[in-house]
Write a protein that holds these residues in place. Structure first.
Motif, PDB file in Angstrom:
ATOM      1  N   GLU A   1     -20.703  -1.604 -35.567  1.00  0.00           N
ATOM      2  CA  GLU A   1     -19.421  -2.247 -35.854  1.00  0.00           C
ATOM      3  C   GLU A   1     -18.501  -1.324 -36.656  1.00  0.00           C
ATOM      4  OE1 GLU A   1     -17.515  -6.407 -37.564  1.00  0.00           O
ATOM      5  OE2 GLU A   1     -19.678  -6.077 -37.705  1.00  0.00           O
ATOM      6  N   GLU A   2     -19.047  -0.657 -37.665  1.00  0.00           N
ATOM      7  CA  GLU A   2     -18.227   0.264 -38.453  1.00  0.00           C
ATOM      8  C   GLU A   2     -17.777   1.450 -37.597  1.00  0.00           C
ATOM      9  OE1 GLU A   2     -18.418   3.074 -42.447  1.00  0.00           O
ATOM     10  OE2 GLU A   2     -20.002   1.590 -42.141  1.00  0.00           O
ATOM     11  N   ALA A   3     -18.664   1.974 -36.752  1.00  0.00           N
ATOM     12  CA  ALA A   3     -18.311   3.091 -35.867  1.00  0.00           C
ATOM     13  C   ALA A   3     -17.180   2.672 -34.924  1.00  0.00           C
ATOM     14  CB  ALA A   3     -19.536   3.550 -35.079  1.00  0.00           C
ATOM     15  N   MET A   4     -17.287   1.464 -34.376  1.00  0.00           N
ATOM     16  CA  MET A   4     -16.255   0.971 -33.455  1.00  0.00           C
ATOM     17  C   MET A   4     -14.918   0.803 -34.171  1.00  0.00           C
ATOM     18  SD  MET A   4     -17.510   0.798 -30.443  1.00  0.00           S
ATOM     19  CE  MET A   4     -16.123  -0.068 -29.741  1.00  0.00           C
TER      20      MET A   4
ATOM     21  N   PRO B   1     -24.831   3.262 -23.793  1.00  0.00           N
ATOM     22  CA  PRO B   1     -23.615   3.570 -24.546  1.00  0.00           C
ATOM     23  C   PRO B   1     -22.429   3.922 -23.631  1.00  0.00           C
ATOM     24  CG  PRO B   1     -25.486   4.686 -25.526  1.00  0.00           C
ATOM     25  CD  PRO B   1     -25.964   4.071 -24.240  1.00  0.00           C
ATOM     26  N   GLU B   2     -22.723   4.484 -22.449  1.00  0.00           N
ATOM     27  CA  GLU B   2     -21.649   4.812 -21.497  1.00  0.00           C
ATOM     28  C   GLU B   2     -20.899   3.552 -21.065  1.00  0.00           C
ATOM     29  OE1 GLU B   2     -24.387   8.139 -21.677  1.00  0.00           O
ATOM     30  OE2 GLU B   2     -24.757   6.003 -21.352  1.00  0.00           O
ATOM     31  N   LYS B   3     -21.630   2.436 -20.958  1.00  0.00           N
ATOM     32  CA  LYS B   3     -20.970   1.177 -20.581  1.00  0.00           C
ATOM     33  C   LYS B   3     -20.105   0.657 -21.723  1.00  0.00           C
ATOM     34  CE  LYS B   3     -23.849  -0.495 -16.859  1.00  0.00           C
ATOM     35  NZ  LYS B   3     -24.518  -1.648 -16.262  1.00  0.00           N
ATOM     36  N   ILE B   4     -20.541   0.869 -22.949  1.00  0.00           N
ATOM     37  CA  ILE B   4     -19.695   0.492 -24.087  1.00  0.00           C
ATOM     38  C   ILE B   4     -18.410   1.311 -24.030  1.00  0.00           C
ATOM     39  CG2 ILE B   4     -19.475   0.574 -26.611  1.00  0.00           C
ATOM     40  CD1 ILE B   4     -22.492  -0.062 -26.748  1.00  0.00           C
ATOM     41  N   GLY B   5     -18.553   2.612 -23.740  1.00  0.00           N
ATOM     42  CA  GLY B   5     -17.379   3.469 -23.601  1.00  0.00           C
ATOM     43  C   GLY B   5     -16.471   3.019 -22.472  1.00  0.00           C
ATOM     44  N   ALA B   6     -17.060   2.707 -21.313  1.00  0.00           N
ATOM     45  CA  ALA B   6     -16.259   2.286 -20.158  1.00  0.00           C
ATOM     46  C   ALA B   6     -15.506   0.992 -20.441  1.00  0.00           C
ATOM     47  CB  ALA B   6     -17.162   2.118 -18.933  1.00  0.00           C
ATOM     48  N   LEU B   7     -16.178   0.037 -21.077  1.00  0.00           N
ATOM     49  CA  LEU B   7     -15.532  -1.240 -21.397  1.00  0.00           C
ATOM     50  C   LEU B   7     -14.374  -1.042 -22.379  1.00  0.00           C
ATOM     51  CD1 LEU B   7     -18.717  -3.463 -21.746  1.00  0.00           C
ATOM     52  CD2 LEU B   7     -16.893  -3.765 -20.048  1.00  0.00           C
TER      53      LEU B   7
ATOM     54  N   ARG C   1      -8.479  -5.102 -29.769  1.00  0.00           N
ATOM     55  CA  ARG C   1      -9.424  -4.389 -30.641  1.00  0.00           C
ATOM     56  C   ARG C   1     -10.595  -5.300 -31.018  1.00  0.00           C
ATOM     57  NH1 ARG C   1      -8.338  -0.732 -35.859  1.00  0.00           N
ATOM     58  NH2 ARG C   1     -10.388  -0.905 -36.815  1.00  0.00           N
ATOM     59  N   GLU C   2     -10.294  -6.493 -31.472  1.00  0.00           N
ATOM     60  CA  GLU C   2     -11.338  -7.432 -31.894  1.00  0.00           C
ATOM     61  C   GLU C   2     -12.286  -7.761 -30.742  1.00  0.00           C
ATOM     62  OE1 GLU C   2     -11.691 -12.014 -33.527  1.00  0.00           O
ATOM     63  OE2 GLU C   2      -9.823 -10.927 -33.880  1.00  0.00           O
ATOM     64  N   ALA C   3     -11.734  -8.009 -29.553  1.00  0.00           N
ATOM     65  CA  ALA C   3     -12.568  -8.325 -28.385  1.00  0.00           C
ATOM     66  C   ALA C   3     -13.447  -7.138 -28.007  1.00  0.00           C
ATOM     67  CB  ALA C   3     -11.675  -8.731 -27.211  1.00  0.00           C
ATOM     68  N   ALA C   4     -12.869  -5.937 -28.059  1.00  0.00           N
ATOM     69  CA  ALA C   4     -13.624  -4.733 -27.695  1.00  0.00           C
ATOM     70  C   ALA C   4     -14.775  -4.493 -28.659  1.00  0.00           C
ATOM     71  CB  ALA C   4     -12.687  -3.525 -27.671  1.00  0.00           C
ATOM     72  N   ILE C   5     -14.512  -4.639 -29.937  1.00  0.00           N
ATOM     73  CA  ILE C   5     -15.558  -4.418 -30.945  1.00  0.00           C
ATOM     74  C   ILE C   5     -16.629  -5.494 -30.841  1.00  0.00           C
ATOM     75  CG2 ILE C   5     -16.038  -4.373 -33.431  1.00  0.00           C
ATOM     76  CD1 ILE C   5     -13.258  -2.988 -33.753  1.00  0.00           C
ATOM     77  N   ASP C   6     -16.222  -6.755 -30.670  1.00  0.00           N
ATOM     78  CA  ASP C   6     -17.194  -7.848 -30.511  1.00  0.00           C
ATOM     79  C   ASP C   6     -18.095  -7.604 -29.303  1.00  0.00           C
ATOM     80  OD1 ASP C   6     -16.204  -9.159 -32.729  1.00  0.00           O
ATOM     81  OD2 ASP C   6     -15.092 -10.673 -31.600  1.00  0.00           O
ATOM     82  N   LEU C   7     -17.492  -7.179 -28.204  1.00  0.00           N
ATOM     83  CA  LEU C   7     -18.236  -6.909 -26.979  1.00  0.00           C
ATOM     84  C   LEU C   7     -19.235  -5.767 -27.188  1.00  0.00           C
ATOM     85  CD1 LEU C   7     -18.363  -7.875 -24.025  1.00  0.00           C
ATOM     86  CD2 LEU C   7     -16.606  -6.181 -23.496  1.00  0.00           C
TER      87      LEU C   7
ATOM     88  N   THR D   1     -26.196  -4.071 -29.949  1.00  0.00           N
ATOM     89  CA  THR D   1     -27.063  -4.349 -31.097  1.00  0.00           C
ATOM     90  C   THR D   1     -28.289  -5.127 -30.643  1.00  0.00           C
ATOM     91  OG1 THR D   1     -25.112  -4.424 -32.522  1.00  0.00           O
ATOM     92  CG2 THR D   1     -27.146  -5.352 -33.413  1.00  0.00           C
ATOM     93  N   LYS D   2     -29.459  -4.636 -31.013  1.00  0.00           N
ATOM     94  CA  LYS D   2     -30.721  -5.284 -30.650  1.00  0.00           C
ATOM     95  C   LYS D   2     -30.829  -6.637 -31.319  1.00  0.00           C
ATOM     96  CE  LYS D   2     -35.647  -4.332 -30.423  1.00  0.00           C
ATOM     97  NZ  LYS D   2     -36.683  -3.346 -30.749  1.00  0.00           N
TER      98      LYS D   2
END
Length: 197
Positions: free
Chosen positions: A85-88, A151-157, A182-188, A194-195
């Motif tokens: 979350e902090e990184a995002m 992580p590539e999918k997080i990047g793509a989204l 921003r909020e939606a992207a970080i939440d997603l 996150t495990k």
């Protein structure tokens, strides 16, 4: 040590780049010619071609410089982040600086559309030096992802959400604010990356 000729050449290049940025911001990329860039900077057209083969090449160098400046501060901060979350949030702080420069984000969007018409240019633009690609995004967050979600999918989204916002804003059809995107992207990202216990 640089010679006077090298210093003059570097100064000429910087002045032509500044001229191009100003003209791209007021006229757009497509509506700005090489002649206008050189005239505006007070140089002959040949000065341009001593540094670049085309307006596309000039633009890519401008993008590379801008992104290097952004990356210098962003990379260290992301590596030191406590969690995903902090990184995002750090990455989205960076993306918001692009949006804040309304001219720059519009020019970049216009150039991205222009690049889509050329396979060679499209491949160049997708290099990590020129945009926050899925791969670059993935490398930034990889150490903070604790789930099996790639992580590539997080990047793509995130890239899709960010660039989609830029398109909607350029068209004047944005329904969501940048803060909401921003909020939606970080939440997603956090939900998928996150495990769960």
């Amino acid at each position: 040590m640089a010679t006077k000729q090298q210093e003059k050449s570097q100064q000429t290049m910087q002045e032509l780049m500044a001229s191009a940025i100003e003209l791209f911001g007021t006229k757009g990329f497509a509506n700005t010619s090489v002649s206008e860039i050189t005239d505006h900077a007070g140089y002959a057209k040949g000065s341009f071609y001593r540094h670049w083969n085309s307006k596309d090449e000039l633009f890519l160098q401008i993008v590379e410089q801008k992104f290097k400046q952004y990356r210098a501060t962003r990379h260290d901060r992301v590596q030191k982040a406590a969690d995903l979350e902090e990184a995002m949030n750090i990455i989205w702080d960076f993306l918001e600086t692009i949006v804040a420069d309304r001219n720059w984000s519009a020019i970049f969007l216009e150039f991205t559309i222009h690049a889509a018409t050329s396979e060679a240019l499209r491949k160049l633009l997708n290099k990590s030096d020129y945009r926050l690609s899925d791969r670059v995004f993935a490398e930034l967050v990889r150490s903070h992802v604790t789930s099996e979600f790639p992580p590539e999918k997080i990047g793509a989204l995130n890239t899709a959400l960010f660039e989609g916002f830029l398109i909607h804003r350029a068209l004047g059809t944005e329904t969501l604010t940048l803060g909401e995107v921003r909020e939606a992207a970080i939440d997603l990202a956090v939900k998928n990356g996150t495990k769960r216990d």
